[in-house]
Design an enzyme around this catalytic site. Structure first.
Site, PDB file in Angstrom:
ATOM      1  CB  ALA A  63      60.151  56.453  14.315  1.00 25.42           C
ATOM      2  CG  HIS A  87      54.378  57.057  18.505  1.00 22.00           C
ATOM      3  ND1 HIS A  87      53.928  56.694  19.756  1.00 22.00           N
ATOM      4  CD2 HIS A  87      55.022  55.969  18.025  1.00 22.00           C
ATOM      5  CE1 HIS A  87      54.245  55.442  20.005  1.00 22.00           C
ATOM      6  NE2 HIS A  87      54.926  54.977  18.976  1.00 22.00           N
ATOM      7  N   GLY A 126      52.767  58.068  22.060  1.00 25.45           N
ATOM      8  CA  GLY A 126      52.969  56.975  23.026  1.00 25.45           C
ATOM      9  C   GLY A 126      54.288  57.175  23.753  1.00 25.45           C
ATOM     10  CG  HIS A 127      57.967  56.749  21.630  1.00 24.78           C
ATOM     11  ND1 HIS A 127      57.639  56.774  20.291  1.00 24.78           N
ATOM     12  CD2 HIS A 127      58.506  55.527  21.862  1.00 24.78           C
ATOM     13  CE1 HIS A 127      57.986  55.621  19.740  1.00 24.78           C
ATOM     14  NE2 HIS A 127      58.502  54.843  20.665  1.00 24.78           N
ATOM     15  CE  LYS A 157      51.905  49.027  19.332  1.00 27.87           C
ATOM     16  NZ  LYS A 157      53.281  48.654  19.073  1.00 27.87           N
TER      17      LYS A 157
HETATM   18  P1  AMP Z   1      59.701  51.407  20.602  1.00 31.73           P
HETATM   19  O1  AMP Z   1      60.348  52.689  20.184  1.00 31.73           O
HETATM   20  O2  AMP Z   1      58.616  50.938  19.684  1.00 31.73           O
HETATM   21  O3  AMP Z   1      60.706  50.324  20.945  1.00 31.73           O
HETATM   22  O4  AMP Z   1      58.941  51.736  21.958  1.00 31.73           O
HETATM   23  C1  AMP Z   1      59.611  52.299  23.046  1.00 31.73           C
HETATM   24  C2  AMP Z   1      58.696  52.228  24.245  1.00 31.73           C
HETATM   25  O5  AMP Z   1      57.491  52.924  23.959  1.00 31.73           O
HETATM   26  C3  AMP Z   1      58.304  50.777  24.603  1.00 31.73           C
HETATM   27  O6  AMP Z   1      58.270  50.647  26.004  1.00 31.73           O
HETATM   28  C4  AMP Z   1      56.920  50.674  24.012  1.00 31.73           C
HETATM   29  O7  AMP Z   1      56.107  49.721  24.662  1.00 31.73           O
HETATM   30  C5  AMP Z   1      56.391  52.081  24.242  1.00 31.73           C
HETATM   31  N1  AMP Z   1      55.277  52.377  23.333  1.00 31.73           N
HETATM   32  C6  AMP Z   1      55.272  52.226  21.987  1.00 31.73           C
HETATM   33  N2  AMP Z   1      54.056  52.549  21.500  1.00 31.73           N
HETATM   34  C7  AMP Z   1      53.296  52.893  22.560  1.00 31.73           C
HETATM   35  C8  AMP Z   1      51.932  53.308  22.714  1.00 31.73           C
HETATM   36  N3  AMP Z   1      51.116  53.437  21.686  1.00 31.73           N
HETATM   37  N4  AMP Z   1      51.497  53.585  23.959  1.00 31.73           N
HETATM   38  C9  AMP Z   1      52.315  53.453  25.030  1.00 31.73           C
HETATM   39  N5  AMP Z   1      53.589  53.064  24.957  1.00 31.73           N
HETATM   40  C10 AMP Z   1      54.085  52.784  23.742  1.00 31.73           C
END
Ligand code: AMP
Length: 284
Positions: A32, A34, A36-37, A150
């Site tokens: 999913a 965005h 950030g990723h 984050k």
């Molecule tokens: P997730 O898919 O939520 O497990 O996140 C995967 C990676 O993306 C993890 O290292 C999160 O900390 C990072 N991440 C998620 N959201 C953000 C964001 N808004 N800004 C920077 N890194 C992010």
């Protein structure tokens, strides 16, 4: 870009790159995707010759089965995004590859971070995060791994895991990417209505107000007032804390905040039943 359901095949590809002298950066995600990723991928691309991204919704880090079930999944769109970003390989394992039938989850000594905030409100969460990353790092001989600030407690958990298990991987932390209103980007945001999103933007606004109001000595009233404001908007606040960025100890009334770099605001709140977390350094 090649998608690998098998860690063994991907591992061979990574080993081949490394034999050629190429460095490999790894970005673990739950999909999913965005901005950030995407930023993590761009940082990885800037620092490594090859970039590998995993998409795996890790069951061991969810203590609430409904939360796991409702976690957004947008795989086709994610693959298109990663391909456009120039990622070299995507790892898409099945649960059974990561956790075979005879798998026994170790107990990881992650320290104080497990006893506060996310550690308390999501029991077993960091053990699950450590478990999946330990498996990834055993399977994939990457040089670097990229994680967002984050999830600040998670970033610390990864540092501890890597040191504890002797994984030869540099852990790189990346700043939080935000929407224009300041809302931290999150896969969970796509479950919010337009009104919910606006409410969620108050988390960052609250942080900024606290930062402005906070002088050299800690005064808990500022946190209490912001919590009340959030609740008045319909948010269910799990915690709002000012805590030390390395020990995660909460600030107490009268504590000196002169070293603003050492302190961070942390919050978790539910908006429209969606659990959101955020954190921000106290320094301006
Ligand atoms: P997730 O898919 O939520 O497990 O996140 C995967 C990676 O993306 C993890 O290292 C999160 O900390 C990072 N991440 C998620 N959201 C953000 C964001 N808004 N800004 C920077 N890194 C992010």
């Amino acid at each position: 870009m090649i998608a690998y359901p098998s860690g063994q095949k991907l591992s061979k590809q990574i080993a081949a790159w490394r034999e050629r002298g190429e460095s490999v950066g790894f970005v673990p995600t739950m999909g999913a995707l965005h901005k950030g990723h995407a930023t993590l991928c761009s940082m990885a691309k800037a620092q490594a010759d090859r970039v590998v991204v995993s998409i795996f919704v890790n069951p061991t880090q969810f203590h609430d089965s409904q939360d796991l079930e409702k976690y957004p999944r947008t795989i086709d769109q994610d693959l298109a995004t990663l391909s456009a970003l120039g990622v070299d390989a995507v790892y898409l394992p099945e649960v059974r590859e990561i956790y075979p039938a005879d798998y026994k989850q170790p107990v990881y000594a992650l320290g104080p971070l497990e006893k506060v905030m996310e550690g308390v409100h999501r029991p077993g969460h960091f053990q699950g995060v450590a478990a999946v990353l330990d498996r990834f790092f055993q399977l994939l001989p990457v040089n670097m791994a990229f994680f967002g600030e984050k999830d600040f407690q998670q970033l610390e958990a990864v540092h501890r895991l890597v040191a504890m298990k002797g994984h030869e991987i540099s852990v790189v932390g990346c700043p939080t990417i935000r929407e224009e209103c300041g809302l931290a980007m999150s896969s969970r945001n796509m479950r919010l209505s337009a009104a919910g999103r606006e409410t969620a933007c108050s988390i960052y606004k609250g942080f900024i107000e606290i930062k402005k109001a906070t002088a050299e000595v800690f005064e808990p009233d500022h946190l209490e007032q912001t919590k009340k404001n959030w609740e008045a908007l319909g948010m269910e606040v799990e915690y709002l804390e000012l805590a030390h960025a390395t020990t995660f100890e909460s600030a107490r009334q009268g504590d000196s905040l002169a070293l603003r770099n050492s302190w961070r605001l942390f919050a978790a709140a539910h908006v429209e039943g969606v659990r959101l977390i955020d954190n921000l350094a106290l320094k301006s």
